[in-house]
Write a protein that holds these residues in place. Structure first.
Motif, mmCIF file in Angstrom:
data_model
loop_
_atom_site.group_PDB
_atom_site.id
_atom_site.type_symbol
_atom_site.label_atom_id
_atom_site.label_comp_id
_atom_site.label_asym_id
_atom_site.label_seq_id
_atom_site.Cartn_x
_atom_site.Cartn_y
_atom_site.Cartn_z
ATOM 1 N N LEU A 1 0.947 -1.169 0.004
ATOM 2 C CA LEU A 1 0.142 -0.065 -0.036
ATOM 3 C C LEU A 1 1.002 1.311 -0.015
ATOM 4 C CD1 LEU A 1 -2.972 1.240 0.331
ATOM 5 C CD2 LEU A 1 -2.413 1.168 2.687
ATOM 6 N N GLN A 2 0.524 2.184 -0.868
ATOM 7 C CA GLN A 2 1.278 3.400 -0.845
ATOM 8 C C GLN A 2 0.172 4.413 -0.616
ATOM 9 O OE1 GLN A 2 3.883 4.536 -4.119
ATOM 10 N NE2 GLN A 2 3.822 2.170 -4.849
ATOM 11 N N ILE A 3 0.502 5.215 0.686
ATOM 12 C CA ILE A 3 -0.373 6.266 1.071
ATOM 13 C C ILE A 3 0.218 7.552 1.181
ATOM 14 C CG2 ILE A 3 -1.860 4.490 2.152
ATOM 15 C CD1 ILE A 3 -0.551 5.289 4.784
ATOM 16 N N ILE A 4 -0.414 8.514 1.132
ATOM 17 C CA ILE A 4 0.075 10.006 1.567
ATOM 18 C C ILE A 4 -1.215 10.515 2.584
ATOM 19 C CG2 ILE A 4 0.089 12.330 0.779
ATOM 20 C CD1 ILE A 4 1.306 11.269 -1.994
ATOM 21 N N VAL A 5 -0.620 10.893 3.821
ATOM 22 C CA VAL A 5 -1.469 11.164 4.774
ATOM 23 C C VAL A 5 -1.331 12.635 4.780
ATOM 24 C CG1 VAL A 5 -2.624 11.268 7.115
ATOM 25 C CG2 VAL A 5 -1.496 9.062 5.952
ATOM 26 N N GLY A 6 -2.576 13.488 4.779
ATOM 27 C CA GLY A 6 -2.269 14.990 5.076
ATOM 28 C C GLY A 6 -3.066 15.422 6.002
ATOM 29 N N GLN A 7 -2.945 16.733 6.577
ATOM 30 C CA GLN A 7 -3.793 17.214 7.578
ATOM 31 C C GLN A 7 -5.215 17.265 7.054
ATOM 32 O OE1 GLN A 7 -3.183 18.435 10.571
ATOM 33 N NE2 GLN A 7 -1.060 18.471 10.818
ATOM 34 N N THR A 8 -5.249 17.737 5.650
ATOM 35 C CA THR A 8 -6.735 17.951 4.954
ATOM 36 C C THR A 8 -6.558 16.806 3.664
ATOM 37 O OG1 THR A 8 -6.298 19.393 3.611
ATOM 38 C CG2 THR A 8 -7.044 20.089 5.651
ATOM 39 N N ALA A 9 -7.843 16.561 3.174
ATOM 40 C CA ALA A 9 -7.705 15.745 1.866
ATOM 41 C C ALA A 9 -6.922 16.807 0.803
ATOM 42 C CB ALA A 9 -9.038 15.405 1.462
ATOM 43 N N GLU A 10 -7.302 18.005 0.781
ATOM 44 C CA GLU A 10 -6.774 18.751 -0.304
ATOM 45 C C GLU A 10 -5.297 18.736 -0.144
ATOM 46 O OE1 GLU A 10 -10.930 19.271 0.358
ATOM 47 O OE2 GLU A 10 -9.278 19.810 1.906
ATOM 48 N N GLU A 11 -4.773 18.732 0.912
ATOM 49 C CA GLU A 11 -3.391 18.873 1.194
ATOM 50 C C GLU A 11 -2.664 17.584 0.620
ATOM 51 O OE1 GLU A 11 0.044 17.862 4.350
ATOM 52 O OE2 GLU A 11 -1.641 18.952 5.108
ATOM 53 N N ALA A 12 -3.375 16.202 0.991
ATOM 54 C CA ALA A 12 -2.799 15.033 0.594
ATOM 55 C C ALA A 12 -2.694 14.864 -0.861
ATOM 56 C CB ALA A 12 -3.618 13.960 1.360
ATOM 57 N N GLN A 13 -3.940 15.442 -1.480
ATOM 58 C CA GLN A 13 -4.086 15.353 -2.969
ATOM 59 C C GLN A 13 -2.969 16.115 -3.775
ATOM 60 O OE1 GLN A 13 -6.119 13.106 -4.591
ATOM 61 N NE2 GLN A 13 -4.931 13.757 -6.533
ATOM 62 N N ALA A 14 -2.711 17.242 -3.326
ATOM 63 C CA ALA A 14 -1.750 18.175 -3.862
ATOM 64 C C ALA A 14 -0.446 17.530 -3.754
ATOM 65 C CB ALA A 14 -1.775 19.537 -3.051
ATOM 66 N N ARG A 15 -0.223 16.946 -2.558
ATOM 67 C CA ARG A 15 1.075 16.132 -2.632
ATOM 68 C C ARG A 15 1.137 14.976 -3.573
ATOM 69 N NH1 ARG A 15 1.493 15.022 3.428
ATOM 70 N NH2 ARG A 15 3.179 13.556 2.824
ATOM 71 N N LYS A 16 0.121 14.248 -3.804
ATOM 72 C CA LYS A 16 -0.210 13.211 -4.734
ATOM 73 C C LYS A 16 0.105 13.629 -6.106
ATOM 74 C CE LYS A 16 -3.017 9.352 -6.390
ATOM 75 N NZ LYS A 16 -4.302 8.906 -6.416
ATOM 76 N N ASN A 17 -0.217 14.958 -6.440
ATOM 77 C CA ASN A 17 -0.179 15.422 -7.802
ATOM 78 C C ASN A 17 1.397 15.703 -8.184
ATOM 79 O OD1 ASN A 17 -2.904 15.426 -8.207
ATOM 80 N ND2 ASN A 17 -3.237 17.294 -7.611
ATOM 81 N N GLN A 18 2.150 16.023 -6.846
ATOM 82 C CA GLN A 18 3.593 16.214 -7.210
ATOM 83 C C GLN A 18 4.229 14.904 -7.882
ATOM 84 O OE1 GLN A 18 4.993 17.093 -3.110
ATOM 85 N NE2 GLN A 18 4.810 19.396 -3.403
ATOM 86 N N LEU A 19 3.822 13.711 -7.714
ATOM 87 C CA LEU A 19 4.305 12.496 -8.293
ATOM 88 C C LEU A 19 4.123 12.332 -9.832
ATOM 89 C CD1 LEU A 19 2.467 9.906 -5.925
ATOM 90 C CD2 LEU A 19 4.762 10.784 -5.783
#
Length: 448
Positions: free
Chosen positions: A278-296
């Motif tokens: 499992l690969q995960i990104i946990v953020g303070q908010t869903a928006e923050e986590a998705q923004a970090r995923k987009n960096q990939l």
């Protein structure tokens, strides 16, 4: 009843595929600096995680364009180190977290590996796991004197015999054989130390092991075979399974197949868990986590993704025809004795007769190489919801291998600081270690 899950940290590729340069990664440290691993081990232990897992490969990918250049240029599958000395050092910094080490049964002699793992189990105080792999990549084989890969089924027969020899060696010295009697001078009870006299298809080993039994006597055995033959093999000896399916329906199918194989092997399915990749990104908010995923999306060029998939499949993506079906690709993979489940997820999604273009396949390889297509991103609550749903859908036995953090150390810090407290609040994860060995932490039966 609420069952608690296991959580392991897979650091096999923490510095590969461009991860080393994203915001939140170390500045001033570069692989393989031991200080990086000390920080990660201590953080994971603060979170009460079960173990740190190190996959391995010994060859630089060279299938793409018949050259190592793309892999070296973009850090695909290399560089890598033998992690056994790192584990010895990390064990002195930690008290409870376990360590998973990978060696190939296809290339290495079982006596050497059994003895090495015995020593590491002593050094760690009984916290070792052994991930047994059958090697399916040509670059690895070439470094051990092989001109081509061993036949798929032969690799599994060799692995089964390899494990048979290792377990016989670990049993060849009784747990209470060593006396160290100062009065008589007797070191050990000779009746409890015996040769194994193994003669098989692949190995001839006299034995016994010339070592003192370790705290666990044998490490926790992990295996990741996902093909029908791999599931059959893992059902015979593995204490824990490493599962590669990304979708709940495929995880449920693997669990069902494994349970049937365990019953056929005379083992209790309730005592063998699966740790799902499992690969995960946990953020303070869903928006923050998705923004970090987009960096990939900016991690790798297409050449790098093609080099990785060429390495995994045995097919040179530079020489693929313009169009093909997934069935045709799989037939070529099998003919090369590489992993037959290479295109499993694409076939599950589109069907074996689905026709693709070369560019479409490389696009898919890029999404896999970056992790973008199978990274779960969200707030701690959202990721905990996903874990609970997936855990229950796949039988509520085992847990998750949090694999290849996109950014280290930040992603682990967020797992420990955000996700684990949420799982603990729900009663899904321990708040303290209760045992001293990895077998006790994982709930794996004692080695007899």
């Amino acid at each position: 009843m609420t069952y608690q899950m296991s959580l392991a940290l897979d650091l096999s590729f923490s510095h590969h595929q461009g991860r080393w340069r994203l915001p939140g990664s170390w500045a001033g440290y570069n692989f393989p600096d031991l200080r990086m691993y000390k920080e990660l081990a201590l953080a994971a232990e603060r979170g009460c995680m079960d173990m740190i897992f190190f996959g391995d490969g010994t060859g630089i990918p060279s299938t793409y364009g018949d050259s190592i250049d793309a892999a070296v240029r973009w850090g695909i599958g290399a560089p890598r180190q033998d992690m056994s000395p790192y584990i010895a050092a990390l064990a002195q910094e930690t008290s409870h977290i376990g360590f998973g080490l990978t060696y190939s049964s296809t290339f290495l002699p079982p006596f050497y590996v059994a003895r090495l793992l015995n020593s590491l189990d002593h050094i760690t105080g009984g916290r070792m796991a052994f991930n047994i792999v059958t090697s399916s990549r040509g670059a690895d084989a070439a470094n051990f004197g092989f001109d081509e890969l061993m036949d798929h089924d032969a690799r599994y027969r060799r692995m089964e015999e390899f494990v048979e020899v290792c377990t016989a060696l670990w049993r060849s010295v009784g747990a209470d054989a060593y006396l160290w009697d100062r009065e008589t001078g007797q070191v050990a009870d000779a009746s409890k130390v015996a040769p194994i006299d193994h003669v098989g298809e692949f190995f001839t080993v006299k034995g016994p092991l010339n070592s003192v039994p370790s705290p666990q006597q044998a490490p926790v055995l992990i295996q990741a075979g996902g093909s029908p033959r791999g599931i059959q093999a893992s059902s015979r000896f593995a204490d824990v399974i490493f599962g590669g399916a990304f979708k709940n329906e495929h995880r449920a199918e693997h669990r069902k197949a494994l349970d049937a194989a365990l019953v056929e092997s005379g083992r209790d399915p309730e005592k063998v868990g699966i740790l799902w990749d499992l690969q995960i990104i946990v953020g303070q908010t869903a928006e923050e986590a998705q923004a970090r995923k987009n960096q990939l999306q900016g991690l790798l060029p297409r050449e790098a993704a093609a080099a990785q998939m060429s390495h995994n499949s045995g097919l040179d993506f530079a020489k693929l025809p313009d169009r093909f079906t997934l069935a045709e690709l799989t037939e070529e993979v099998i003919a090369k004795n590489a992993s037959p489940v290479t295109f499993r997820d694409l076939i599950a999604e589109h069907g074996a007769d689905h026709e693709m273009t070369k560019d479409e396949l490389i696009d898919s390889a890029w999404r896999t190489a970056t992790g973008y297509d199978h990274t779960v991103a969200g707030s701690a609550e959202q990721v905990a919801d996903y874990l609970e749903e997936s855990y229950e859908a796949s039988g509520s036995r085992g847990g998750f291998m949090i694999a290849h953090p996109q950014v280290t150390p930040r992603d682990l810090i967020d797992v420990v600081g955000l996700l684990i407290p949420e799982l603990q609040r729900r009663g899904r994860f321990r708040t303290a270690y209760e045992g001293s060995t990895l077998r006790e932490t994982l709930g794996v039966p004692r080695f007899e």
